[in-house]
Design an enzyme around this catalytic site. Sequence first.
Site, PDB file in Angstrom:
ATOM      1  N   VAL A   5      20.672  15.572   8.193  1.00 50.20           N
ATOM      2  CA  VAL A   5      19.472  15.590   9.023  1.00 50.20           C
ATOM      3  C   VAL A   5      18.647  14.318   8.802  1.00 50.20           C
ATOM      4  O   VAL A   5      18.096  13.744   9.745  1.00 50.20           O
ATOM      5  CB  VAL A   5      18.627  16.839   8.739  1.00 50.20           C
ATOM      6  CG1 VAL A   5      17.409  16.882   9.668  1.00 50.20           C
ATOM      7  CG2 VAL A   5      19.460  18.101   8.918  1.00 50.20           C
ATOM      8  N   ASP A   6      18.582  13.857   7.560  1.00 48.10           N
ATOM      9  CA  ASP A   6      17.898  12.597   7.288  1.00 48.10           C
ATOM     10  C   ASP A   6      18.563  11.441   8.033  1.00 48.10           C
ATOM     11  O   ASP A   6      17.876  10.563   8.576  1.00 48.10           O
ATOM     12  CB  ASP A   6      17.914  12.310   5.789  1.00 48.10           C
ATOM     13  CG  ASP A   6      16.734  12.933   5.060  1.00 48.10           C
ATOM     14  OD1 ASP A   6      15.609  12.830   5.557  1.00 48.10           O
ATOM     15  OD2 ASP A   6      16.945  13.519   3.991  1.00 48.10           O
ATOM     16  N   VAL A   7      19.883  11.422   8.037  1.00 45.49           N
ATOM     17  CA  VAL A   7      20.604  10.342   8.718  1.00 45.49           C
ATOM     18  C   VAL A   7      20.349  10.391  10.217  1.00 45.49           C
ATOM     19  O   VAL A   7      20.078   9.359  10.859  1.00 45.49           O
ATOM     20  CB  VAL A   7      22.110  10.418   8.404  1.00 45.49           C
ATOM     21  CG1 VAL A   7      22.884   9.385   9.220  1.00 45.49           C
ATOM     22  CG2 VAL A   7      22.364  10.198   6.910  1.00 45.49           C
ATOM     23  N   GLY A  24      16.887   9.119  10.840  1.00 45.13           N
ATOM     24  CA  GLY A  24      16.845   7.664  10.702  1.00 45.13           C
ATOM     25  C   GLY A  24      17.402   6.964  11.929  1.00 45.13           C
ATOM     26  O   GLY A  24      16.845   5.958  12.399  1.00 45.13           O
TER      27      GLY A  24
END
Length: 402
Positions: free
Chosen positions: A172-174, A177
């Site tokens: 989810v962070d990727v 980003g």
Amino acid sequence: MGTSGAAGPLAGIRVADFSRVLAGPYASMMLADFGADVIKVESPAGDDTRSWTPPVDAHGVGTYFSSVNRNKRSVVCDLRTDEGLHRARELALNADVVIENFRPGVMKKFGLDYETLHAEKPDLIYCSITGFGATAGAHLPGYDLLVQAVGGLMSVTGSRDSEPSKVGVALVDVLTGQNAVVGILAALRHRDAAGRGQRIEVNLLSSLLAGLVNQASSTLATGEAPQRMGNAHPSIAPYETLRTADGPLAVAVGNDRQFGALVRILGIPRLAEDHRFRTNTERVAHRVELKALLEEQLAGRPAAEWSAVLSAEGVPAGKVNSIKEALELAGQLGLDPAVVMNDDAGPRTSHQVANPIHLSETPASYRRLPPLLGEHDGAAFASLSPASVSPTSTTTSTSTGK
């Protein structure tokens, strides 16, 4: 592969990166790979991921930090002091882009929020990354595991009889980003045309919901929540891992032609005419029986052999690789998946996964190793144009990582 001095399509763009951990640093690294001058603004303690060890590389640097911080310069600004705050404002007002992932409201306490900076620099592009948005969800901590849980991803990950499972990386962070990069590039294009900057807001929960694609779409259309199916697909069969003589084989049959080739190679061509398996819809309805029949035939040979035979006949199939094997496969396919960066000023090297975007005229470049904390304090400020920035009052930080 060593460092490269290529200018890149974003040369001349300066980014003041106040973000920490993964989503923001991933976004700024992508911009830096294509030539942007990214100044990583850190507290005296540094980015949290500097201490997320093990593992470490040969020089003792945490591989988590290294994975998303190449091509940047690091400066230290203690926002609890007048001097640190003055330095931070100087960086922000000399930047084209500001990226931050503090809790909503924290940057405003420091006078580093969008409204304050925009009033002094109308063409500034300001990207805020949060876990759950800046209004009702502002108090919620934006950690990837938490978002995978409450955002539904864990509910469809894992086998039917297992507990819900997270994905093996902070996916989810990727995704967030990447969304930040798209927003920043769109805002830069608008600034080129209109001369004005704008605020970009991305959050982990919205990025995940958009990334759930067909699973979210089916929920909206039917009102029913999808269930965990292990490695099977809710709408296609056979599209899952199947047992072979020595381990699992991923088979991704997407149409009737591929299914016909699969069963012919397995020595059971009659299944292509079986009323239970003639079409994809019928195969999905009878997936359990189909899986058993396929695995009975696959049991006679190892996964690697089946992968080679099936792939040669146009049937999408492959053994389940380790990450090491996956990197080796990409190398065999000529994809150049990794680079080795060298430090011109010393003996340090860093092994990095290559940028996945390939531009024919202005490719990504690898110019700076992931920086030591405060490594560029002097040089980064010396490169700024003179700015009329007055010191602001000291404020205690209440920031959190994302």
